[in-house]
Design a protein around this motif. Sequence first.
Motif, PDB file in Angstrom:
ATOM      1  N   TYR A 197     -16.035  -6.582  -0.593  1.00  0.00           N
ATOM      2  CA  TYR A 197     -16.031  -6.867  -2.036  1.00  0.00           C
ATOM      3  C   TYR A 197     -15.124  -8.057  -2.340  1.00  0.00           C
ATOM      4  O   TYR A 197     -15.512  -9.013  -3.022  1.00  0.00           O
ATOM      5  CB  TYR A 197     -15.550  -5.613  -2.756  1.00  0.00           C
ATOM      6  N   ARG A 198     -13.914  -8.027  -1.793  1.00  0.00           N
ATOM      7  CA  ARG A 198     -12.946  -9.104  -2.026  1.00  0.00           C
ATOM      8  C   ARG A 198     -13.440 -10.428  -1.437  1.00  0.00           C
ATOM      9  O   ARG A 198     -13.266 -11.490  -2.051  1.00  0.00           O
ATOM     10  CB  ARG A 198     -11.589  -8.738  -1.402  1.00  0.00           C
TER      11      ARG A 198
ATOM     12  N   ARG B 141     -20.410 -13.304  -8.053  1.00  0.00           N
ATOM     13  CA  ARG B 141     -20.118 -12.293  -9.066  1.00  0.00           C
ATOM     14  C   ARG B 141     -20.701 -10.987  -8.526  1.00  0.00           C
ATOM     15  O   ARG B 141     -21.907 -10.874  -8.356  1.00  0.00           O
ATOM     16  CB  ARG B 141     -20.746 -12.657 -10.412  1.00  0.00           C
TER      17      ARG B 141
ATOM     18  N   LYS C 183     -16.200 -11.992  -3.483  1.00  0.00           N
ATOM     19  CA  LYS C 183     -15.597 -12.616  -4.678  1.00  0.00           C
ATOM     20  C   LYS C 183     -14.899 -13.920  -4.287  1.00  0.00           C
ATOM     21  O   LYS C 183     -14.957 -14.904  -5.023  1.00  0.00           O
ATOM     22  CB  LYS C 183     -14.613 -11.645  -5.336  1.00  0.00           C
TER      23      LYS C 183
END
Length: 584
Positions: free
Chosen positions: A135-136, A144, A139
């Motif tokens: 997830y990080r 998005r 990003k």
Amino acid sequence: MSLSYLTSVLCLGYRFDWSKKAEDGIDMASLLKCYKPQIPIRFPFNVKRSHHHSNTRKPCLIRCFTSHQHLINGDPPSPPPSSMELWLYNTMSRNKELFKPKVDGRVGMYVCGVTAYDLSHVGHARVYVTFDVLYRYLKHLGYRVCYVRNFTDVDDKIIARANELKEDPIRLSSHYCEEFHQDMVHLHCLPPSAEPRVSDHMPQIIDMIKQILDNGCGYVIDGDVFFSVDKYPEYGKLSGRKLEDNRAGERVAVNSRKRNPADFALWKSAKKGEPFWESPWGPGRPGWHIECSAMSAAYLGHSFDIHGGGLDLVFPHHENEIAQSCAACSQSNISYWIHNGFVTIDSQKMSKSLGNFFTIRQVIEFYHPLALRLFLMATHYRSPINFSDIQLESASERIYYIYQTLHDCENVLSQHHVAIHEDVIPPDTLNAINKFYNNFEASMSDDLHTPVVLAALSDPLKAINDLLHTRTGKKQKMRIESLTAVEKIIRNVLTVLGLMPTSYSEILQQLREKALKRAKLTENEVLQQIKLRATARKNKEYEKSDEIRKDLAAVGIALMDNPDGTTWRPVIPSALQELQVAAT
């Protein structure tokens, strides 16, 4: 009432009673076949629930959307700024594949959450640290990301535990959902974009079961609804299992009424004393697998980018998800199936069913949560990790070194205020920074190779220590500019890895406290031993002095002599290292 009017009602977000049919005879299953993602605007998470949930529940507000990008914000899609190509291992193809999202610049990711009936263990921690890193990094690359992670709060295990404790099952699961949130905060896992619970999504679950039945892929027996695996020829394509090899009894009781032993429950008829919801087939509750198919579709649509979880979910859970999702909507498609490896103890998978597990709380009582996070990241996410004290001690020592180096750097930089521009950084420092950063992105983009990144931290950390402590480093031109630049790039990488603390000094103190707890010593007792050793050295009692040092080292306390006196730091206990050597 026309079909177009009903669609307008849904898209505008008006209340709609899912249990009723439309005036013209069109029911919700027909209306929303292959439905686009629906995002409830308001969830009644804090509403008190009785066992007769269907009689008291208020319908959710529903909105319809054309793609999963609505969950991020209303900005137009934009491509990620990084030119780095991301490759991820896809369980479906059994190969690493170039990551290409369905919508440019946007990523929809669903990760199966915990069944909330007890405290989470280290195996759970690995799952959610793994997908937090993904997830990080997504990003970081500029995407998005809509990250959806569910809670299973209606399940056989929850009901059994609640009956054992004589407690309401929904209240019990809600308690453990909050405990899980605390664990995730400790482990620096970012909150997901949405965190749906099964008990709040019965209308969507019931509607999907209707679609499966309408498409002839399920059957009803005495209030129970089963999925017919014979109706889905591709069953087994994720796990590679042949239908005849599948067995019943995976997390559900064997049921002789099933047409095929591999058929699985979509809806279970109510039993006395269990929570239930009203449905077209009578009061009951959903089976385990249908919840994720319904909730992922409700938030991300039937077609999205990433579905993840632990390796144990490949079969039967994810295999069944694929079958029922495709049975509900033929356009169902998930691009990448990603699974992390097991945490093992003595080569056995850590699990509650085997009783060989340690909860996250048990571990972080003695080890800092970020040491546990680093331990989980020090092995590639798809490989098994053997859980042991020596590994946790090693992670603790490593993370202490990282933060001590950065703390020392921070102390020096706090005395200077220098504006850093690329043209004022020495060429060798700039080259080292670029090399480290390129290594970071290349390793992370190669299926999240966090162990390589953690190993690569050694060079910039050594560069900082050379600039801080060596005679040559202290004399280097533009020393402060170099320190500032190197510290900044390390901080940025640690942030992407989820290892950046709010305060270096604070976490160093916490790491020291954990080390003292493992050593069963207090700070005053260590300081007293340092005084005794100083006296012994003054009296030339070197054997006694060495014995004090050795005894402290055995329990993980290293003494360091310097011109200002003697201090201590946590290390791997020498006694533990000796046991490790003896065992091998």
